[in-house]
Design a protein around this motif. Structure first.
Motif, PDB file in Angstrom:
ATOM      1  N   ALA A  34       2.206 -14.405   0.478  1.00 35.25           N
ATOM      2  CA  ALA A  34       2.326 -14.595  -0.971  1.00 35.25           C
ATOM      3  C   ALA A  34       1.827 -13.319  -1.615  1.00 35.25           C
ATOM      4  CB  ALA A  34       1.475 -15.791  -1.430  1.00 35.25           C
ATOM      5  N   GLY A  35       1.918 -13.256  -2.934  1.00 37.53           N
ATOM      6  CA  GLY A  35       1.354 -12.124  -3.667  1.00 37.53           C
ATOM      7  C   GLY A  35       2.306 -10.956  -3.788  1.00 37.53           C
ATOM      8  N   GLU A  36       1.727  -9.798  -4.142  1.00 41.13           N
ATOM      9  CA  GLU A  36       2.545  -8.625  -4.428  1.00 41.13           C
ATOM     10  C   GLU A  36       3.151  -8.065  -3.146  1.00 41.13           C
ATOM     11  OE1 GLU A  36       1.866  -5.613  -7.899  1.00 41.13           O
ATOM     12  OE2 GLU A  36       0.870  -4.762  -6.151  1.00 41.13           O
ATOM     13  N   VAL A  37       4.471  -7.860  -3.144  1.00 39.31           N
ATOM     14  CA  VAL A  37       5.138  -7.310  -1.957  1.00 39.31           C
ATOM     15  C   VAL A  37       5.461  -5.831  -2.136  1.00 39.31           C
ATOM     16  CG1 VAL A  37       6.048  -9.513  -1.139  1.00 39.31           C
ATOM     17  CG2 VAL A  37       7.410  -8.152  -2.737  1.00 39.31           C
ATOM     18  N   GLU A  92      20.758   4.815   0.767  1.00 42.00           N
ATOM     19  CA  GLU A  92      19.783   4.984  -0.327  1.00 42.00           C
ATOM     20  C   GLU A  92      18.854   3.780  -0.469  1.00 42.00           C
ATOM     21  OE1 GLU A  92      21.415   6.265  -4.201  1.00 42.00           O
ATOM     22  OE2 GLU A  92      23.270   6.573  -3.078  1.00 42.00           O
ATOM     23  N   ILE A  93      19.262   2.634   0.071  1.00 39.88           N
ATOM     24  CA  ILE A  93      18.432   1.419  -0.061  1.00 39.88           C
ATOM     25  C   ILE A  93      17.199   1.582   0.832  1.00 39.88           C
ATOM     26  CG2 ILE A  93      18.352  -1.098   0.300  1.00 39.88           C
ATOM     27  CD1 ILE A  93      20.338  -0.406  -1.888  1.00 39.88           C
ATOM     28  N   ASP A  94      16.010   1.573   0.218  1.00 38.59           N
ATOM     29  CA  ASP A  94      14.795   1.771   1.023  1.00 38.59           C
ATOM     30  C   ASP A  94      14.072   0.464   1.334  1.00 38.59           C
ATOM     31  OD1 ASP A  94      12.957   1.331  -1.295  1.00 38.59           O
ATOM     32  OD2 ASP A  94      13.765   3.258  -1.961  1.00 38.59           O
ATOM     33  N   THR A  95      14.394  -0.595   0.587  1.00 42.39           N
ATOM     34  CA  THR A  95      13.746  -1.891   0.819  1.00 42.39           C
ATOM     35  C   THR A  95      14.759  -3.007   0.596  1.00 42.39           C
ATOM     36  OG1 THR A  95      11.760  -0.932  -0.205  1.00 42.39           O
ATOM     37  CG2 THR A  95      11.722  -3.299   0.237  1.00 42.39           C
ATOM     38  N   ILE A  96      14.725  -4.001   1.459  1.00 43.83           N
ATOM     39  CA  ILE A  96      15.511  -5.221   1.237  1.00 43.83           C
ATOM     40  C   ILE A  96      14.528  -6.377   1.125  1.00 43.83           C
ATOM     41  CG2 ILE A  96      17.209  -6.828   2.204  1.00 43.83           C
ATOM     42  CD1 ILE A  96      18.169  -4.215   3.831  1.00 43.83           C
ATOM     43  N   LEU A  97      14.555  -7.070   0.001  1.00 45.81           N
ATOM     44  CA  LEU A  97      13.746  -8.279  -0.164  1.00 45.81           C
ATOM     45  C   LEU A  97      14.662  -9.461   0.092  1.00 45.81           C
ATOM     46  CD1 LEU A  97      11.836  -7.452  -3.509  1.00 45.81           C
ATOM     47  CD2 LEU A  97      11.093  -7.034  -1.153  1.00 45.81           C
ATOM     48  N   LEU A  98      14.244 -10.362   0.964  1.00 49.41           N
ATOM     49  CA  LEU A  98      15.044 -11.552   1.270  1.00 49.41           C
ATOM     50  C   LEU A  98      14.451 -12.767   0.571  1.00 49.41           C
ATOM     51  CD1 LEU A  98      15.963 -11.898   5.040  1.00 49.41           C
ATOM     52  CD2 LEU A  98      17.427 -11.209   3.132  1.00 49.41           C
ATOM     53  N   LEU A 156      12.927  -4.319   5.849  1.00 48.97           N
ATOM     54  CA  LEU A 156      13.344  -5.692   5.540  1.00 48.97           C
ATOM     55  C   LEU A 156      12.093  -6.543   5.314  1.00 48.97           C
ATOM     56  CD1 LEU A 156      15.630  -7.822   5.346  1.00 48.97           C
ATOM     57  CD2 LEU A 156      15.372  -8.169   7.805  1.00 48.97           C
ATOM     58  N   VAL A 157      11.993  -7.171   4.139  1.00 45.32           N
ATOM     59  CA  VAL A 157      10.787  -7.898   3.744  1.00 45.32           C
ATOM     60  C   VAL A 157      11.140  -9.371   3.535  1.00 45.32           C
ATOM     61  CG1 VAL A 157       8.927  -8.035   2.038  1.00 45.32           C
ATOM     62  CG2 VAL A 157       9.932  -5.804   2.605  1.00 45.32           C
ATOM     63  N   ALA A 158      10.431 -10.266   4.234  1.00 45.56           N
ATOM     64  CA  ALA A 158      10.716 -11.703   4.125  1.00 45.56           C
ATOM     65  C   ALA A 158       9.422 -12.492   4.323  1.00 45.56           C
ATOM     66  CB  ALA A 158      11.732 -12.127   5.184  1.00 45.56           C
ATOM     67  N   HIS A 159       9.440 -13.734   3.860  1.00 51.70           N
ATOM     68  CA  HIS A 159       8.283 -14.614   4.039  1.00 51.70           C
ATOM     69  C   HIS A 159       8.060 -14.901   5.525  1.00 51.70           C
ATOM     70  CE1 HIS A 159       5.523 -17.957   3.633  1.00 51.70           C
ATOM     71  NE2 HIS A 159       5.498 -17.785   2.316  1.00 51.70           N
ATOM     72  N   GLN A 160       6.805 -14.876   5.945  1.00 51.82           N
ATOM     73  CA  GLN A 160       6.441 -15.131   7.343  1.00 51.82           C
ATOM     74  C   GLN A 160       7.042 -16.441   7.863  1.00 51.82           C
ATOM     75  OE1 GLN A 160       4.391 -13.184   9.363  1.00 51.82           O
ATOM     76  NE2 GLN A 160       4.771 -14.627  11.029  1.00 51.82           N
ATOM     77  N   ARG A 161       6.963 -17.492   7.023  1.00 52.27           N
ATOM     78  CA  ARG A 161       7.458 -18.815   7.461  1.00 52.27           C
ATOM     79  C   ARG A 161       8.970 -18.813   7.653  1.00 52.27           C
ATOM     80  NH1 ARG A 161       4.004 -23.564   6.108  1.00 52.27           N
ATOM     81  NH2 ARG A 161       5.972 -24.686   6.136  1.00 52.27           N
TER      82      ARG A 161
END
Ligand code: ZN
Ligand code: ZN
Length: 281
Positions: A174-177, A97-103, A128-133
């Motif tokens: 940065a900004g809205e994810v 059910e998890i559609d997005t993971i923010l790291l 899976l969503v994470a900062h580029q750096r």
């Protein structure tokens, strides 16, 4: 099954629930700018029976048609945590059910639960969503070659996770994810360490990642960093700046190494800060 047994808060259209992964153990000797005996005294003054126990929270955010997991705990790596999956199930949430993971960042106690013991991804339908750096840091061979023996293992874990999710990985600056959720760069702990600010109907909550590992020590003493901070002085500066911000605004916070209550507000107390857990939604 309802989520009523897990700490939850409503933030406008979002519901955010703290799901424990368990504990890791970190010696108070890892702290800098404080004598271990003083750190130990602060832990016992705060009623912390196991001075070296660091709790691991993950958070599930529901709203706007989404089911989002923020960090995944340690997954049992180094015998840390490993209870996320069971606790998600108790909260009535299936991994599918998890559609997005923010790291917040890619340390093992935050990404360990993203793969199972066989190395397969644990959340097959999640982006899976994470900062580029953050992604670049762990994939850089120069950084790996300069790492200590202990830290090398962290690179291998982070790389296994990014490889497993390579077809469903999204990075940001940065900004809205996601609608209503913005990334807040909080550098120092790691290169891409990021908080997530939820905003809906004039209400807000900040998930601040690893701003503290020992909340009863480092909120009172923001100058105290830990060996896990990649840049200890930048981490301390970020911690001070953020404590000033969230106490001034009275912003509700969530943090991966807060206690099992999961949510708190920071109050300015004299020249320092205090932690008040928020127990009522
Ligand atoms: Zn960390
Ligand atoms: Zn951590």
């Amino acid at each position: 099954m309802s989520t009523s047994t897990f700490p939850s808060q409503r933030v406008g259209d979002f519901t955010i629930t703290a799901i424990s992964d368990g504990y890791l153990s970190a010696s108070l000797d890892f702290l800098s700018n404080i004598d271990p005996s003083e750190a130990s005294r602060m832990q016992s003054d705060a009623g912390q029976k196991e001075a070296s126990a660091v709790h691991i929270n993950c958070y599930v955010v529901r709203g706007a048609g989404r089911t989002i997991l923020i960090d995944s705990g340690a997954g049992g790596i180094k015998q840390w945590g490993g209870h996320l999956k069971t606790n998600l199930s108790l909260a009535g949430i299936e991994p599918s059910e998890i559609d997005t993971i923010l790291l917040t960042h890619a340390h093992p106690d935050h990404v360990g639960g993203l793969v199972d013991k066989a190395g397969q991804i644990a959340f097959p339908n999640a982006e899976l969503v994470a900062h580029q750096r953050e992604v670049e840091f762990w994939q850089d061979d120069g950084n790996l070659s300069r790492a200590s023996e202990r830290a090398r293992g962290n690179f291998l874990i982070a790389r296994q996770v990014f490889e497993g999710y390579r077809d469903q990985l999204r990075t940001f600056d940065a900004g809205e994810v996601l609608a209503g959720i913005s990334a807040m760069p909080l550098p120092g702990h790691t290169d891409g360490h990021s908080g997530y600010l939820l905003e809906s109907h004039d209400q807000g909550l900040l998930v601040w990642g690893d701003i503290v590992h020992f909340p009863h020590i480092q909120i009172k003493r923001p100058d105290v960093s830990i060996a896990f901070d990649q840049d200890p002085s930048l981490a301390a500066a970020t911690r001070s700046r953020l404590l000033d911000l969230v106490s001034s605004e009275g912003l509700l916070i969530a943090g991966m190494h807060l206690g099992e209550l999961g949510f708190a507000r920071i109050k300015r107390m004299g020249g320092s800060y205090g932690l008040l857990y928020e127990t009522v939604a």
